[in-house]
Design a protein around this motif. Structure first.
Motif, PDB file in Angstrom:
ATOM      1  N   PHE A  77      -8.742 -12.027  11.003  1.00  0.00           N
ATOM      2  CA  PHE A  77      -7.911 -11.132  10.191  1.00  0.00           C
ATOM      3  C   PHE A  77      -8.061 -11.409   8.699  1.00  0.00           C
ATOM      4  O   PHE A  77      -8.046 -10.488   7.877  1.00  0.00           O
ATOM      5  N   VAL A  78      -8.242 -12.666   8.331  1.00  0.00           N
ATOM      6  CA  VAL A  78      -8.306 -13.063   6.920  1.00  0.00           C
ATOM      7  C   VAL A  78      -9.513 -12.427   6.236  1.00  0.00           C
ATOM      8  O   VAL A  78     -10.576 -12.300   6.817  1.00  0.00           O
ATOM      9  N   GLY A  79      -9.321 -12.025   5.010  1.00  0.00           N
ATOM     10  CA  GLY A  79     -10.403 -11.426   4.232  1.00  0.00           C
ATOM     11  C   GLY A  79     -10.105  -9.967   3.943  1.00  0.00           C
ATOM     12  O   GLY A  79      -8.968  -9.589   3.643  1.00  0.00           O
ATOM     13  N   LYS A  80     -11.119  -9.125   4.062  1.00  0.00           N
ATOM     14  CA  LYS A  80     -10.978  -7.705   3.736  1.00  0.00           C
ATOM     15  C   LYS A  80      -9.874  -7.031   4.547  1.00  0.00           C
ATOM     16  O   LYS A  80      -9.102  -6.237   4.030  1.00  0.00           O
ATOM     17  N   ASN A  83      -6.477  -8.186   3.191  1.00  0.00           N
ATOM     18  CA  ASN A  83      -6.277  -7.599   1.865  1.00  0.00           C
ATOM     19  C   ASN A  83      -5.928  -6.120   1.960  1.00  0.00           C
ATOM     20  O   ASN A  83      -5.065  -5.630   1.233  1.00  0.00           O
ATOM     21  N   THR A  84      -6.591  -5.403   2.862  1.00  0.00           N
ATOM     22  CA  THR A  84      -6.310  -3.978   3.029  1.00  0.00           C
ATOM     23  C   THR A  84      -4.875  -3.747   3.488  1.00  0.00           C
ATOM     24  O   THR A  84      -4.190  -2.850   2.997  1.00  0.00           O
ATOM     25  N   VAL A  85      -4.417  -4.572   4.411  1.00  0.00           N
ATOM     26  CA  VAL A  85      -3.046  -4.430   4.931  1.00  0.00           C
ATOM     27  C   VAL A  85      -2.021  -4.826   3.868  1.00  0.00           C
ATOM     28  O   VAL A  85      -1.015  -4.141   3.687  1.00  0.00           O
ATOM     29  N   PHE A  86      -2.265  -5.905   3.148  1.00  0.00           N
ATOM     30  CA  PHE A  86      -1.251  -6.463   2.256  1.00  0.00           C
ATOM     31  C   PHE A  86      -1.241  -5.878   0.846  1.00  0.00           C
ATOM     32  O   PHE A  86      -0.177  -5.745   0.245  1.00  0.00           O
ATOM     33  N   TYR A  99       6.815  -9.035   0.426  1.00  0.00           N
ATOM     34  CA  TYR A  99       6.869  -9.275   1.870  1.00  0.00           C
ATOM     35  C   TYR A  99       7.970  -8.481   2.564  1.00  0.00           C
ATOM     36  O   TYR A  99       7.919  -8.279   3.764  1.00  0.00           O
ATOM     37  N   ASN A 100       8.962  -8.001   1.811  1.00  0.00           N
ATOM     38  CA  ASN A 100       9.999  -7.162   2.418  1.00  0.00           C
ATOM     39  C   ASN A 100       9.431  -5.838   2.915  1.00  0.00           C
ATOM     40  O   ASN A 100      10.013  -5.195   3.778  1.00  0.00           O
ATOM     41  N   LYS A 101       8.302  -5.422   2.351  1.00  0.00           N
ATOM     42  CA  LYS A 101       7.686  -4.157   2.751  1.00  0.00           C
ATOM     43  C   LYS A 101       6.660  -4.334   3.880  1.00  0.00           C
ATOM     44  O   LYS A 101       6.175  -3.354   4.417  1.00  0.00           O
ATOM     45  N   ILE A 102       6.313  -5.572   4.206  1.00  0.00           N
ATOM     46  CA  ILE A 102       5.308  -5.819   5.244  1.00  0.00           C
ATOM     47  C   ILE A 102       6.001  -5.891   6.604  1.00  0.00           C
ATOM     48  O   ILE A 102       6.898  -6.705   6.810  1.00  0.00           O
ATOM     49  N   GLU A 103       5.556  -5.037   7.493  1.00  0.00           N
ATOM     50  CA  GLU A 103       6.084  -5.043   8.857  1.00  0.00           C
ATOM     51  C   GLU A 103       5.135  -5.763   9.817  1.00  0.00           C
ATOM     52  O   GLU A 103       5.526  -6.123  10.911  1.00  0.00           O
ATOM     53  N   TYR A 104       3.891  -5.947   9.378  1.00  0.00           N
ATOM     54  CA  TYR A 104       2.867  -6.525  10.234  1.00  0.00           C
ATOM     55  C   TYR A 104       3.185  -7.976  10.588  1.00  0.00           C
ATOM     56  O   TYR A 104       3.633  -8.746   9.741  1.00  0.00           O
ATOM     57  N   THR A 115      -4.492  -5.664  16.227  1.00  0.00           N
ATOM     58  CA  THR A 115      -3.236  -4.960  15.948  1.00  0.00           C
ATOM     59  C   THR A 115      -3.087  -4.548  14.489  1.00  0.00           C
ATOM     60  O   THR A 115      -2.271  -3.680  14.183  1.00  0.00           O
ATOM     61  N   TRP A 116      -3.850  -5.154  13.609  1.00  0.00           N
ATOM     62  CA  TRP A 116      -3.738  -4.839  12.184  1.00  0.00           C
ATOM     63  C   TRP A 116      -4.261  -3.445  11.854  1.00  0.00           C
ATOM     64  O   TRP A 116      -3.898  -2.883  10.834  1.00  0.00           O
TER      65      TRP A 116
END
Length: 120
Positions: A77-80, A83-86, A99-104, A115-116
């Motif tokens: 998951f780490v990397g591109k 970064n795309t998700v976050f 982080y309040n906006k991250i549901e993943y 799942t990402w």
């Protein structure tokens, strides 16, 4: 021709002492029962921040302290992908991720699939 000198005899290394079966069992027993305590030395020096809770961080990155378990295959998951998700959740002050906006929540992709992708 001068006579050849004899090389000095090699000294034999003392034989290594082998542990008795009782000692080996004791060492093995001690190793299996090591408990690692939380190290808060760095926390006192740097703090843990105030933009997210420790629990939110643990949930986001697949760390389960209660079970003493970490989700495997995180490097997939780490990397591109990460970064795309976050990065779409950058804070308005541009000082990191909100982080309040991250549901993943990361879970082992070998077990649950990638799942990402639904968050990209």
């Amino acid at each position: 021709a001068p006579p050849e000198e004899e090389a000095p005899p090699e000294e034999e290394a003392p034989p290594e002492e082998e542990a008795s079966p009782e000692e080996e069992k004791e060492v093995e027993y001690e190793y299996k029962n090591i408990t690692v305590e939380w190290n808060d030395i760095e926390e006192k020096k740097y703090g843990i921040g105030q933009v997210r809770t420790v629990q939110k961080y643990m949930d986001t990155f697949g760390i389960h302290l209660d079970e003493r378990k970490v989700e495997k295959h995180f490097c997939q998951f780490v990397g591109k992908r990460m970064n795309t998700v976050f990065t779409k959740h950058m804070r308005s002050d541009a000082m990191g991720i909100d982080y309040n906006k991250i549901e993943y929540k990361f879970v082992d992709p070998e077990e649950y699939g990638e799942t990402w992708t639904e968050y990209m």
